[in-house]
Design a protein around this motif. Structure first.
Motif, short mmCIF file in Angstrom:
data_model
loop_
_atom_site.label_atom_id
_atom_site.label_comp_id
_atom_site.label_asym_id
_atom_site.label_seq_id
_atom_site.Cartn_x
_atom_site.Cartn_y
_atom_site.Cartn_z
N ILE A 1 4.02 8.83 -10.26
CA ILE A 1 3.13 7.81 -9.73
C ILE A 1 3.38 6.46 -10.38
CG2 ILE A 1 0.71 7.08 -9.64
CD1 ILE A 1 -0.03 10.05 -9.35
N LEU A 2 3.48 6.53 -11.69
CA LEU A 2 3.71 5.31 -12.46
C LEU A 2 5.05 4.68 -12.11
CD1 LEU A 2 1.89 3.88 -14.38
CD2 LEU A 2 2.91 5.15 -16.28
N ALA A 3 6.05 5.56 -11.97
CA ALA A 3 7.39 5.08 -11.64
C ALA A 3 7.38 4.39 -10.28
CB ALA A 3 8.37 6.24 -11.64
N ASP B 1 14.09 3.36 -15.65
CA ASP B 1 15.05 3.67 -14.59
C ASP B 1 14.48 3.27 -13.22
OD1 ASP B 1 17.01 4.56 -16.20
OD2 ASP B 1 16.59 6.71 -15.94
N ALA B 2 13.20 3.57 -13.04
CA ALA B 2 12.56 3.22 -11.77
C ALA B 2 12.55 1.71 -11.57
CB ALA B 2 11.13 3.77 -11.74
N PRO C 1 0.83 -1.20 0.00
CA PRO C 1 0.00 0.00 0.00
C PRO C 1 0.87 1.26 0.00
CG PRO C 1 0.05 -1.01 2.17
CD PRO C 1 0.99 -1.77 1.32
N ASN C 2 1.27 1.68 -1.13
CA ASN C 2 2.24 2.77 -1.19
C ASN C 2 1.90 3.84 -2.21
OD1 ASN C 2 4.31 3.56 0.27
ND2 ASN C 2 5.84 2.20 -0.62
N THR C 3 1.16 3.47 -3.21
CA THR C 3 0.89 4.42 -4.29
C THR C 3 -0.61 4.42 -4.59
OG1 THR C 3 0.89 2.89 -6.13
CG2 THR C 3 3.03 3.56 -5.31
N PRO C 4 -1.07 5.44 -5.29
CA PRO C 4 -2.49 5.49 -5.65
C PRO C 4 -2.91 4.30 -6.51
CG PRO C 4 -1.40 7.60 -6.08
CD PRO C 4 -0.33 6.62 -5.73
#
Length: 638
Positions: A567-569, A611-612, A534-537
Motif C-alpha cells: 500500500i505504501l509503495a 524501489d517503488a 484515486p488509486n490507493t487507500p
DNA sequence: ATCCTCCCCTAC
DNA sequence: TAAGGTAGGGGAGGAT
C-alpha cells in the motif's frame, strides 16, 4: 548541535596507517624534524626574529618563540597542520613547527596530507547529517551547526541518545571520531563541543550555563583571538566570570569597538542571538599565493598574475556567479627583512597592501580580470623582485541562475530582435534583463521551505568536485533547482520570450507547466493538500496523516506485513507519477529516519519503498530521484 | 549622514 | 630544505 571531527587531518590519515593509532602523530609536509646544518641560516633566523619582535611588541606568538627556540639552524620549520591527542600530551599544538615539536616528543610520527581523503570523509559527514535534517549551517569541511529540534521531536530521542546515535553512525561509516556539543544557542553548543572532545558529547543545559561560563577563558570565546585577548588581559580580565564581575559593556565597547564589545559582553553570559544560516550565499571569491613568490623578470610576474586571474575566474564561474568588484592584495618584503627568508621560499616579514578597483566593470572574463590586476599593479610601482605574496579577490557577487544563463545564451545568439524588444524596457541591454530575472529568483527562493539545497552549497564551498561520487548528487540537486525555482523565473518572463525559448530548447510545454504547478502548490507537510490520484487507500489522506499512520505501524507491528508495504509503495509510486517530487523527497527522508533505527526487516521495507519511488520516477521522468542515504550495515548485499 | 576603501582581526 | 588559503566582520577615516 555543534559537530566537529576530532583532529580531522590526523583521523583521516590514520585510516591508511592503522599501525600508528594510539601514537603521537602529526600531519606535515616535511618527513623529518631535522634538516641539514647550515650556519648561514642562523644569521637569517636571528635577523627575521628581531624584526618580527619589533613589529609585534609583546605579542609572543608561538611562531616567534618557535624561531627563537630553533635558532640552532637544525630544526625543521615545517608546520604541523594537525596533531593527535597523544601528541598534544607532550605540549605539541597545531601550527607549531615540526622541529620544536620533535624536541618535545622525539618519538613523534609524521604523516603527509591526504586531500582526497579529507574530501571523501567530509562529503560523507555532510551527507550523513543531511539524511536526518537539512537545517545545517556549514562552518568548514569538518564542522557544522545543526538545528536538531525537529529530529528530537519526531523521533522522541533524548539529546544524549541522538548524540550517541549520530556519532556512532559517523564513526562507523568514516572510521573517524567526532565530538558533538548541545546547547540552547550556537555559542553554548560550540563551547559544549570543546568539553566533549575527544570522541565525546556534552549537553550544556540551560540551568548550568551561568556556572559553566564563569570558568571559560575569554580567549575561548569565538571571535576572540590573540589581539583581543591581549587587550582584555590589559584590562585585567581573563575569564568570563572576571569580566562579568568587574567589567561593563561600556568599558568593553570603548576598548574593542561597539560590535565586538557588545558581543563579548553577551557571550560571557552565554547569550548568543545569532540564528543558524541554512542558506548562505557567497560574498567573495579569491585566490592567494604567499609561498614561493620570487620573480626573476617582469614577464614572469605578469604571467603569474595572468594565471591567477584565470584561476579566480574559474572559481567564480564554478559557483555560477559574476563579480563587480576586485581587490588586489600584495605582500612586499619589509624594509630590513632578509632577501632570503628563514623558511625556505616563505614570505618572511612583509608589508601588506590591498587595492580595490573603483571602475564599474563586470568581471565576466579572465582577460578582464587580468587587465585590471595588471593596471593596479603597474600603478602601485612595486619592483617585482620585492613581491612575496599575491592575492586577487572578487567581490560584489551576483548569482547567475541556470535559466538566466540559458536565456542569456539565447539572447546573445540574436535570433530575433523582436525578442529583445519585448523584454522589460527599451533601455535594457542583455545584462539588465538578466539582473531583473535574478532578482526574482532570489525573492522567491525556497518558497516551500521543504527542500533547501544547502548541501550542494555547503559542499561546493569547500570542494571543487566534478568526477567523484558526489557529482551525481549535486547534479540532481541542481535539477531540482531548475524544476522548483528557475521555472518560477521562466513563468515571469513575457509570453513572447517564453514561447521562443521553448521552441529553441524543444521544451515540452505540458511538462513545464506541470512541474511548475507542482512546485507552486506544494506547501510544508502540515498543510499539504490531498493527494490527487484515486488509486490507493491512502489517496484521501494528507501526508501528515500518513506520517502518523506509519509511526503507529512501526510501533505496533513486530514485523512489517507485505500488504502494508504494498500500500505504501503504491502511494509513493503515485507521488512520482503525479510529479509530487517535493513531497516524495520529504517522505524518503522520513522513512529513512524511521526505518534506519529499526532492524533489518524494516530496512528491507525501506529499500522496497525506494524501489517503488524509482519505478514511478522512471516512468514519468525517465530518471531516478537521487536519494542519498547511507546503506544499512546489516544488509550490505543491497 | 552615509558610503567606500583599506586595513586589522578572526575562524578553520 | 619546505610549501596557507579562503572567507567574513567590522572600524577608521576619507569620499561623496
Amino acid at each position: 548541535m555543534h559537530i566537529d571531527m576530532d583532529c580531522f587531518f590526523v583521523s583521516v590519515g590514520l585510516r591508511k596507517h592503522p599501525d600508528l593509532r594510539g601514537q603521537p602523530v602529526a600531519i606535515t609536509h616535511a618527513r623529518s624534524g631535522v634538516i641539514a646544518a647550515d650556519p648561514s641560516k642562523q644569521a637569517i633566523r636571528d635577523q627575521e626574529f628581531a624584526l618580527y619582535e619589533e613589529r609585534l611588541p609583546g605579542g609572543s606568538s608561538s611562531r616567534i618563540s618557535d624561531i627563537k627556540q630553533k635558532s640552532d639552524g637544525l630544526a625543521s620549520m615545517s608546520e604541523i597542520a594537525s596533531c593527535s591527542y597523544e601528541a598534544r600530551q607532550y605540549g605539541i599544538k597545531n601550527g607549531m613547527f615540526l622541529g620544536q615539536a620533535v624536541k618535545l616528543c622525539p618519538n613523534l610520527k609524521t604523516l603527509p596530507y591526504d586531500f582526497e581523503g579529507y574530501k571523501e570523509v567530509s562529503t560523507i559527514l555532510y551527507k550523513t547529517v543531511a539524511s536526518y535534517t537539512l537545517d545545517i549551517e556549514a562552518v568548514s569541511c569538518d564542522e557544522m551547526y545543526v538545528d536538531v529540534k525537529d529530529i528530537l521531536r519526531d523521533t522522541g530521542l533524548t539529546v544524549e541518545q541522538w548524540g550517541f546515535h549520530i556519532r556512532k553512525e559517523i564513526m562507523d561509516i568514516t572510521g573517524c571520531p567526532c565530538s558533538t556539543g548541545f546547547g540552547a544557542n550556537r555559542l553554548q553548543a560550540r563551547l559544549a563541543t570543546k568539553k566533549a572532545k575527544p570522541a565525546g558529547q556534552y549537553y550544556l543545559k540551560p540551568e548550568d550555563v551561568a556556572l559553566y561560563m564563569a570558568e571559560i577563558p575569554l580567549g575561548e570565546l569565538p571571535g576572540v583571538g590573540r589581539a583581543t585577548v591581549t587587550k582584555l588581559t590589559r584590562l585585567g580580565f581573563n575569564t568570563c566570570g572576571e569580566l562579568l564581575e568587574g567589567g561593563s559593556v561600556k568599558v568593553l565597547q570603548a576598548e574593542l569597538g561597539l560590535k565586538l564589545g557588545e558581543r563579548i559582553w553577551e557571550q560571557a553570559q552565554g547569550i548568543d542571538s545569532k540564528s543558524l544560516d541554512f542558506n548562505h550565499e557567497r560574498k567573495s571569491v579569491s585566490t592567494e599565493v604567499n609561498y614561493g613568490i620570487r620573480f626573476k623578470t617582469k614577464e614572469e610576474c605578469y604571467t603569474f598574475l595572468e594565471s591567477m586571474s584565470k584561476e579566480v575566474f574559474t572559481r567564480l564561474s564554478e559557483i555560477n556567479m559574476r563579480a563587480k568588484g576586485l581587490t588586489l592584495k600584495l605582500l612586499i618584503r619589509a624594509e630590513g627583512a632578509p632577501v632570503e627568508t628563514a623558511k625556505f621560499l616563505g614570505h618572511g616579514v612583509c608589508d601588506s597592501i590591498t587595492k580595490s578597483s573603483t571602475s564599474n566593470i563586470i568581471y565576466s572574463k579572465a582577460e578582464i580580470i587580468f587587465k585590471e590586476v595588471k593596471g593596479i599593479y603597474d600603478k602601485l610601482n612595486i619592483p617585482f623582485a620585492e613581491l612575496r605574496g599575491i592575492g586577487i579577490q572578487l567581490t560584489k557577487l551576483e548569482k547567475i541562475s541556470e535559466m538566466n544563463k540559458a536565456l542569456n545564451d539565447f539572447l546573445k545568439r540574436g535570433t530575433t530582435k523582436q525578442v529583445k524588444k519585448a523584454s522589460y524596457d527599451s533601455k535594457c541591454d542583455n545584462n539588465i534583463v538578466i539582473n531583473k530575472a535574478a532578482g526574482q529568483t532570489q525573492g522567491k527562493k525556497d518558497p516551500n521551505g521543504n527542500i533547501k539545497n544547502i548541501n550542494t552549497k555547503t559542499l561546493q564551498s569547500f570542494w571543487k568536485t566534478s568526477s567523484d561520487d558526489c557529482s551525481q548528487w549535486k547534479h540532481n540537486q541542481n535539477e531540482h533547482l531548475r524544476n522548483g525555482i528557475a521555472i518560477d523565473v521562466f513563468n515571469e518572463l513575457p509570453p513572447t520570450i517564453r514561447s521562443e525559448i521553448m521552441k529553441e530548447y524543444h521544451i515540452d510545454v505540458r511538462s513545464v507547466t506541470n512541474i511548475s504547478a507542482a512546485s507552486k502548490t506544494v506547501k510544508p507537510p502540515s498543510t499539504l493538500e490531498k493527494i490527487e490520484r484515486p488509486n490507493t487507500p491512502f489517496v484521501e489522506q494528507s501526508w501528515e496523516n500518513i506520517k502518523e499512520s506509519v509511526k503507529s505501524w512501526i510501533k505496533t507491528e513486530n514485523q512489517p506485513s507485505e500488504v502494508d508495504v504494498d500500500i505504501l509503495a503504491d502511494y509513493l509510486r503515485n507521488l512520482a507519477l503525479n510529479r509530487q517530487i517535493e513531497i516524495l523527497f520529504t517522505c524518503c527522508k522520513f522513512f529513512y529516519r524511521k526505518f534506519s533505527i529499526l532492524n533489518c526487516k524494516w530496512h528491507k521495507v525501506y529499500i522496497t519503498l525506494i524501489d517503488a519511488v524509482q519505478q514511478g520516477m522512471l516512468t514519468n521522468y525517465g530518471k531516478m530521484l537521487y536519494i542519498d542515504q547511507a546503506t544499512f550495515s546489516c544488509c550490505k548485499n543491497k
